[in-house]
Write an enzyme that holds these catalytic residues in place. Structure first.
Site, short mmCIF file in Angstrom:
data_model
loop_
_atom_site.label_atom_id
_atom_site.label_comp_id
_atom_site.label_asym_id
_atom_site.label_seq_id
_atom_site.Cartn_x
_atom_site.Cartn_y
_atom_site.Cartn_z
CG HIS A 71 15.83 -23.49 30.21
ND1 HIS A 71 16.40 -24.43 31.04
CD2 HIS A 71 14.49 -23.60 30.40
CE1 HIS A 71 15.44 -25.10 31.67
NE2 HIS A 71 14.28 -24.61 31.30
CG HIS A 100 21.48 -21.62 22.32
ND1 HIS A 100 20.91 -22.51 23.19
CD2 HIS A 100 20.56 -21.42 21.32
CE1 HIS A 100 19.71 -22.87 22.74
NE2 HIS A 100 19.47 -22.21 21.62
CB THR A 207 19.14 -27.46 20.52
OG1 THR A 207 18.80 -26.16 21.03
CG2 THR A 207 19.39 -27.41 19.03
N1 LIG Z 1 11.95 -23.08 27.21
C1 LIG Z 1 12.79 -23.07 26.15
N2 LIG Z 1 12.45 -23.37 24.91
C2 LIG Z 1 13.50 -23.29 24.05
C3 LIG Z 1 13.33 -23.60 22.65
C4 LIG Z 1 12.04 -23.73 22.10
C5 LIG Z 1 11.89 -24.05 20.76
C6 LIG Z 1 13.04 -24.25 19.97
CL1 LIG Z 1 12.84 -24.63 18.29
C7 LIG Z 1 14.31 -24.13 20.52
S1 LIG Z 1 15.77 -24.34 19.56
N3 LIG Z 1 17.03 -24.15 20.48
O1 LIG Z 1 15.76 -25.70 19.01
O2 LIG Z 1 15.72 -23.28 18.56
C8 LIG Z 1 14.46 -23.80 21.86
C9 LIG Z 1 14.67 -22.88 24.63
S2 LIG Z 1 14.44 -22.64 26.29
ZN LIG Z 2 17.88 -22.38 20.42
#
Ligand SMILES: Nc1nc(-c2ccc(Cl)c(S(N)(=O)=O)c2)cs1
Ligand SMILES: [Zn+2]
Length: 264
Positions: A71, A100, A207
């Site tokens: 991802h 991202h 997210t």
């Molecule tokens: N396996 C994956 N986990 C995430 C992730 C995990 C914790 C968090 Cl807090 C987030 S985010 N985008 O809200 O910062 C993304 C992405 S891809």
């Molecule tokens: Zn993130």
């Protein structure tokens, strides 16, 4: 159709075996305090408690493990760095950072500022340090996780990011890991510390699924600059699966609802 994994919209295929795009994400993803959001800066409210952050262990240079988890690209931070102050109710320990992005250089951020989106958005994910008192054990508090979000824009080449950019080709396939060849510190990756006094604050969610509404968000005003080629390396070197480039790994904007966004 077999229960399938979550994915971003550009991964959804017409075939009957496909993954679940953002409109079909389950768990808390359809609730009403979700992230990301557009931050209408004129509607933000000043909060004098939003003092500068104190960073500890952010200056320690490390050769981190970096993974492609299908991802995003995730840097595992080894639990040695923490943040405090910054209007936060506790100290938080850095667990991982990830990004991202898009190959469209004004489309790759998750949050937007007055409708403007940036080339990338970097998230440093922290978990709340447990106090000793019983009620400190609450797992589902609204501020269990603190994410520091930095916009990335195309500009000058950023030598400090090169150790990360250089290893992307080693982890082009999902579920692969590598280790950085040169050590860098978290502070190396951020804008100069004096530029980190100005930020936005609101309560939201992960997210990505399960979209738990347990995140206290900090979105810094000062963007990080990377050269266009450094930015494009993420889309060109990384793959979601054997043949689809990892790009546009961005959740669509979510309604702000009644939430107030604060500014330091
Ligand atoms: N396996 C994956 N986990 C995430 C992730 C995990 C914790 C968090 Cl807090 C987030 S985010 N985008 O809200 O910062 C993304 C992405 S891809
Ligand atoms: Zn993130």
């Amino acid at each position: 159709r077999a229960a399938s994994h979550w994915c971003y919209q550009n991964q959804v295929k017409p075939s009957n075996w496909t993954c679940l795009g953002p409109d079909l994400w389950g768990d808390s993803c359809q609730m009403d305090q979700q992230s990301p959001i557009n931050i209408a800066t004129a509607k933000t409210e000043v909060d004098l408690n939003l003092r500068p952050f104190s960073f500890s262990g952010y200056d320690k240079k490390q050769k981190w493990t970096v993974q492609n988890n299908g991802h995003t690209v995730m840097v595992l931070l080894g639990d040695e760095a923490t943040i405090a102050e910054g209007g936060l109710a506790a100290r938080y320990r850095a667990k991982q950072l990830h990004l991202h992005w898009s190959e469209v250089l004004d489309w790759g951020s998750e949050h937007s500022l007055d409708g403007d989106r940036f080339a990338m958005e970097m998230h440093i994910v922290h978990e709340k340090e447990k106090g000793t008192s019983r009620n400190a054990k609450a797992q589902d508090s609204k501020d269990e996780i603190a994410v520091l979000a930095f916009m990335v824009e195309a500009g000058a080449r950023n030598e400090n990011f090169q150790p990360l950019v250089d290893v992307l080709s080693n982890i082009s396939r999902p579920n692969t890991n590598t280790t950085m060849r040169n050590s860098i510190s978290l502070l190396d990756l951020l804008p100069k510390q004096e530029k980190l006094r100005r930020y936005f604050r609101y309560l939201g969610s992960l997210t990505t699924p399960g979209c738990d509404e347990t995140v206290v968000w900090t979105v810094f005003q000062e963007p990080i600059q990377l050269h266009k080629d450094q930015i494009l390396a993420f889309s060109n070197k990384l793959y979601y699966d054997n043949n689809q480039k990892m790009t546009d790994n961005i959740r669509p904007l979510q309604p702000r609802g009644q939430r107030v966004v604060y500014r330091s």
